[in-house]
Design a protein around this motif. Structure first.
Motif, short mmCIF file in Angstrom:
data_model
loop_
_atom_site.label_atom_id
_atom_site.label_comp_id
_atom_site.label_asym_id
_atom_site.label_seq_id
_atom_site.Cartn_x
_atom_site.Cartn_y
_atom_site.Cartn_z
N LYS A 20 -0.97 1.04 5.43
CA LYS A 20 0.05 2.04 5.59
C LYS A 20 1.57 1.04 5.30
CE LYS A 20 2.21 5.83 6.99
NZ LYS A 20 1.74 6.88 6.45
N TYR A 21 1.51 -0.06 5.71
CA TYR A 21 2.72 -0.88 5.42
C TYR A 21 2.74 -1.20 3.79
CZ TYR A 21 5.92 -5.10 4.98
OH TYR A 21 6.94 -5.96 4.68
N SER A 22 1.64 -1.28 3.57
CA SER A 22 1.49 -1.41 1.72
C SER A 22 1.91 -0.36 0.95
CB SER A 22 0.14 -1.95 1.21
OG SER A 22 0.15 -2.04 -0.33
N ASP A 23 1.68 0.89 1.49
CA ASP A 23 1.84 2.19 0.82
C ASP A 23 3.35 2.42 0.91
OD1 ASP A 23 -0.65 2.61 0.27
OD2 ASP A 23 -1.14 4.26 1.62
N SER A 24 3.95 2.13 2.29
CA SER A 24 5.44 2.22 2.34
C SER A 24 6.40 1.43 1.51
CB SER A 24 5.72 2.20 3.74
OG SER A 24 5.66 0.58 4.23
N LYS A 25 5.87 0.20 0.86
CA LYS A 25 6.56 -0.40 -0.11
C LYS A 25 6.66 0.27 -1.29
CE LYS A 25 7.95 -3.64 2.91
NZ LYS A 25 8.97 -3.97 3.06
N GLN A 26 5.73 1.15 -1.63
CA GLN A 26 5.68 1.68 -3.02
C GLN A 26 6.93 2.54 -2.88
OE1 GLN A 26 1.93 3.48 -3.88
NE2 GLN A 26 0.86 1.53 -3.39
N GLN A 27 7.74 2.27 -4.13
CA GLN A 27 9.20 3.14 -3.99
C GLN A 27 8.64 4.76 -4.55
OE1 GLN A 27 11.89 1.96 -3.31
NE2 GLN A 27 11.04 0.01 -2.65
N GLU A 28 7.68 4.98 -5.53
CA GLU A 28 7.47 6.19 -5.80
C GLU A 28 5.86 6.33 -6.01
OE1 GLU A 28 8.47 6.10 -10.59
OE2 GLU A 28 10.14 6.63 -9.13
N GLN A 29 5.21 7.48 -5.86
CA GLN A 29 3.69 7.59 -6.28
C GLN A 29 3.52 7.79 -7.82
OE1 GLN A 29 2.13 10.56 -3.92
NE2 GLN A 29 0.15 10.66 -5.16
N LEU A 55 -10.45 9.39 12.14
CA LEU A 55 -9.44 9.69 12.77
C LEU A 55 -8.23 8.88 12.65
CD1 LEU A 55 -8.56 10.93 15.40
CD2 LEU A 55 -9.31 9.06 16.86
N ILE A 56 -8.38 7.59 12.33
CA ILE A 56 -7.04 6.93 12.09
C ILE A 56 -6.53 7.16 10.69
CG2 ILE A 56 -6.22 4.54 11.70
CD1 ILE A 56 -8.04 3.41 13.98
N GLY A 57 -7.41 7.29 9.82
CA GLY A 57 -7.07 7.68 8.50
C GLY A 57 -6.41 9.14 8.39
N ALA A 58 -6.87 10.09 9.14
CA ALA A 58 -6.23 11.45 9.02
C ALA A 58 -5.08 11.37 9.76
CB ALA A 58 -7.12 12.59 9.86
N ILE A 59 -4.71 10.38 10.70
CA ILE A 59 -3.32 10.33 11.41
C ILE A 59 -2.50 9.81 10.53
CG2 ILE A 59 -2.22 9.56 13.38
CD1 ILE A 59 -4.73 9.79 15.28
N VAL A 76 -10.22 -2.05 12.48
CA VAL A 76 -10.07 -0.75 11.89
C VAL A 76 -8.76 -0.58 12.02
CG1 VAL A 76 -10.41 1.61 11.40
CG2 VAL A 76 -12.48 0.33 11.94
N ALA A 77 -8.11 -0.65 13.09
CA ALA A 77 -6.61 -0.68 13.34
C ALA A 77 -5.67 -1.40 12.42
CB ALA A 77 -6.46 -0.77 14.83
N GLY A 78 -6.11 -2.68 12.40
CA GLY A 78 -5.33 -3.70 11.78
C GLY A 78 -5.39 -3.27 10.07
N ILE A 79 -6.54 -2.80 9.65
CA ILE A 79 -6.65 -2.61 8.02
C ILE A 79 -5.66 -1.22 7.93
CG2 ILE A 79 -8.09 -1.70 6.37
CD1 ILE A 79 -10.39 -3.45 7.57
N ALA A 80 -5.90 -0.49 8.82
CA ALA A 80 -4.89 0.85 8.78
C ALA A 80 -3.39 0.57 8.67
CB ALA A 80 -5.19 1.81 9.60
N GLY A 81 -2.82 -0.50 9.78
CA GLY A 81 -1.53 -0.75 9.66
C GLY A 81 -0.80 -1.36 8.22
N LEU A 82 -1.94 -2.47 7.81
CA LEU A 82 -1.61 -3.32 6.67
C LEU A 82 -1.61 -2.34 5.60
CD1 LEU A 82 -3.67 -6.31 7.12
CD2 LEU A 82 -1.33 -6.28 7.43
#
Length: 315
Positions: free
Chosen positions: A37-46, A174-178, A29-35
């Motif tokens: 989050k990293y993928s979302d951060s690469k998106q320049q704009e929503q 929990l991880i999703g909310a954080i 779960v933590a690994g999927i969350a990290g990946l």
């Protein structure tokens, strides 16, 4: 009976492997969350949700026109998705275009397959380990009937499965909310009875987890039956895991030519097929699949309880 179930629960959590399974689930779960989050951060704009929804509608309409092999159920499902998207546009109900806590929980429902593997391991060793460790005689000399002993073991497996599912759901929440926040769509839109209805998002996720957990419990029940019948945890794990991964694929190939495939266990374990319209064999319904699963469930337990109750363990 309560004391027997409690005893089985203690046995499960005395095994170091149990904590390894819990740790692996947490890491996944933590690994999927990290990946994610990293993928979302690469998106320049929503992206604009309205543009995304309009593009989906166009894609669905194109699919309806060009796919001549689509079944009636698949067509109905796609038409329903078009209606849902049109409802969003007309009533200004935004769709999530980035990961939120709710979409993260929904995506993690796929990890129930790993929960199934852990349940199979516990179920396979529940009875067989008593023979391996030589404790079966000590267990059976108690003034308790064999069916009660076996039932307590099975209920211990079920409780462990429910515990792991609760861990998955709560940890994802929990991880999703954080990491992703609790914002996003507050309702789930469904197409039922020819109209779009708004449903509780929490109830929708609970329903999703419930439907996907059916195959998990059925395979664990099969492993439990093999363990009780053959006294071999390795055999139970091997057969159950092989069928868990290969059963649906083989059944799908058979279903392409023969309608009797719908009576197979693996043609009915995926209850989400009735949500998506991708029914394996035309004519299958949710009620039909539940009936078939109930028959297999009874057969597994009849075999397990009959063999376990009649087996001679004096040798």
């Amino acid at each position: 009976m309560f004391r027997l179930i409690k005893n089985e629960w203690i046995k499960i959590f005395k095994r170091p492997g149990t904590y390894v399974m819990i740790g692996l689930l947490v890491l996944m779960v933590a690994g999927i969350a990290g990946l994610t989050k990293y993928s979302d951060s690469k998106q320049q704009e929503q992206a604009n949700w309205e543009q995304v929804v309009k593009a989906e509608i166009a894609g669905y309409q194109k699919q309806l026109k060009e796919d001549s092999y689509m079944t009636k159920d698949q067509k109905e499902y796609i038409k329903g998705q078009i209606k849902v998207n049109e409802y969003r546009l007309q009533n200004d109900v935004p769709a999530d275009v980035k990961t939120t806590m709710w979409t993260f929980i929904e995506d993690n429902a796929q990890l129930l397959n790993f929960v199934g593997l852990f349940m199979i391991i516990i179920a396979a060793g529940s009875v067989a380990s008593e023979y391996t460790w030589g404790t079966i005689k000590l267990l059976l000399i108690r003034p308790i009937s064999r069916p009660k002993i076996l039932l307590s073991k099975y209920l211990g497996v079920v409780l462990f499965g429910l515990f792991m599912m609760a861990v998955l759901f709560l940890l994802s929440s929990l991880i999703g909310a954080i990491l992703f926040g609790t914002s996003g769509q507050s309702v789930h839109l469904a197409y039922e009875g020819g109209k779009v209805v708004e449903q509780s998002l929490v109830l929708h996720l609970a329903k999703l987890y419930l439907l996907q957990s059916i195959s998990v419990f059925m395979m664990a029940t099969m492993a439990f039956m093999i363990s009780a019948a053959f006294r071999s945890s390795s055999l139970a794990i091997g057969i159950a895991m092989f069928l868990l991964f290969m059963g649906p694929s083989v059944t799908g190939l058979i279903a392409m030519k023969y309608d009797w495939a719908k009576y197979s266990l693996f043609a009915n374990t995926d209850l989400l097929q009735f949500e998506t319209g991708r029914v394996l064999v035309d004519g299958m319904t949710l009620g039909f699949s539940l009936t078939v699963l109930a028959v297999y469930f009874i057969i597994f337990h009849v075999l397990a309880f009959t063999i376990f109750s009649k087996r001679d363990v004096a040798a």
